[in-house]
Write a protein that holds these residues in place. Structure first.
Motif, short mmCIF file in Angstrom:
data_model
loop_
_atom_site.label_atom_id
_atom_site.label_comp_id
_atom_site.label_asym_id
_atom_site.label_seq_id
_atom_site.Cartn_x
_atom_site.Cartn_y
_atom_site.Cartn_z
N ILE A 1 4.49 24.61 -27.53
CA ILE A 1 3.94 23.87 -28.66
C ILE A 1 4.05 22.38 -28.37
O ILE A 1 5.10 21.89 -27.98
N SER A 2 2.94 21.66 -28.54
CA SER A 2 2.94 20.22 -28.34
C SER A 2 2.12 19.55 -29.43
O SER A 2 1.06 20.04 -29.82
N TYR A 3 2.65 18.43 -29.91
CA TYR A 3 1.93 17.67 -30.92
C TYR A 3 1.21 16.47 -30.30
O TYR A 3 0.68 15.63 -31.00
N ARG B 1 -4.07 20.81 -29.07
CA ARG B 1 -3.23 19.83 -29.74
C ARG B 1 -1.89 20.42 -30.15
O ARG B 1 -0.94 19.68 -30.30
N GLU B 2 -1.82 21.71 -30.33
CA GLU B 2 -0.55 22.32 -30.74
C GLU B 2 -0.06 23.32 -29.71
O GLU B 2 0.90 23.05 -29.00
N GLN B 3 -0.71 24.45 -29.61
CA GLN B 3 -0.27 25.43 -28.61
C GLN B 3 -1.05 25.21 -27.32
O GLN B 3 -2.27 25.31 -27.29
N HIS C 1 -1.85 15.15 -27.53
CA HIS C 1 -3.12 15.63 -27.01
C HIS C 1 -3.01 15.69 -25.49
O HIS C 1 -3.39 14.78 -24.76
N SER D 1 7.05 19.66 -27.61
CA SER D 1 7.65 19.14 -28.84
C SER D 1 8.73 20.04 -29.41
O SER D 1 9.73 19.56 -29.96
N SER D 2 8.56 21.35 -29.31
CA SER D 2 9.55 22.27 -29.87
C SER D 2 10.74 22.48 -28.94
O SER D 2 11.75 23.06 -29.35
#
Length: 209
Positions: free
Chosen positions: A56-58, A66-68, A60, A42-43
């Motif tokens: 970083i990913s939003y 869920r994030e890092q 699943h 995502s970033s």
């Protein structure tokens, strides 16, 4: 005591250099990749370390993340480039050599400040400590320079599909671990130089001891 000021400085610099060497091992971002596909990343940024790669990913993308999202490297991963393998081994060696250097100089300084004037209990330990500091600095210098070269030439890594990371970034930059490693190299080499420069004072009271 008056002849060992540089060696005291060597101990202080060597301690800081050893700590920075250890810190650089744990920092994730040795190489910072910029990717154009942000569907999962995502970033748009991937941090490539010597032990794992993270982004970083939003979404699943895996249970519990869920994030890092991070993938740890193993010794069986054939896609890992040589500079990362070298960094893993050489930094571990540097950490051990730096610790031995600190032990040797600590013993020598202890004898100096306790008034022990036996040459064999002071000079050889400063020299051994200097050797260990210098060797540790060179062990850090090789992986830091090699990874910096890889960044400068935007070299790729063939990550497997399960990593969700492209094999080639749009661009990549130097992560925080490399400048930390550079400072560690400078301090360790200075420590080695100061320790190796020790000359036992030849006085009438000590020349026969």
């Amino acid at each position: 005591v008056s002849t060992s000021h540089l060696q005291l400085a060597a101990f202080a610099l060597g301690t800081i250099g050893w700590i920075l060497c250890t810190v650089s091992m744990g920092i994730v971002d040795w190489r910072v990749w910029h990717v154009d596909n942000t569907t999962i990343i995502s970033s748009g940024i991937v941090w490539v370390g010597i032990w794992k790669v993270c982004f970083i990913s939003y979404l699943h993308v895996s249970p519990g993340y869920r994030e890092q999202f991070c993938h740890k490297f193993s010794g069986y991963d054939s896609f890992i480039p040589h500079e990362i393998y070298a960094a893993q081994g050489l930094l571990l060696i540097a950490m051990l050599m730096g610790l031995l250097g600190l032990a040797a100089t600590t013993f020598a300084l202890r004898n100096v400040y306790m008034g022990i004037t036996h040459k064999t209990l002071i000079a050889p330990f400063f020299l051994v400590g200097g050797f260990f500091y210098t060797f540790a600095g060179l062990c850090v210098l090789i992986p830091v320079s090699w990874n910096f070269y890889s960044v400068a030439h935007n070299q790729s890594i063939a990550f497997p599909p399960s990593y969700y990371i492209p094999s080639s970034p749009v661009a990549q930059g130097v992560g925080a671990a490399i400048p930390v490693g550079i400072v560690a190299v400078i301090l360790l080499l200075l420590s080695g130089t100061f320790s190796l420069s020790y000359r036992f004072p030849m006085t009438a009271n000590t020349v026969t001891k």
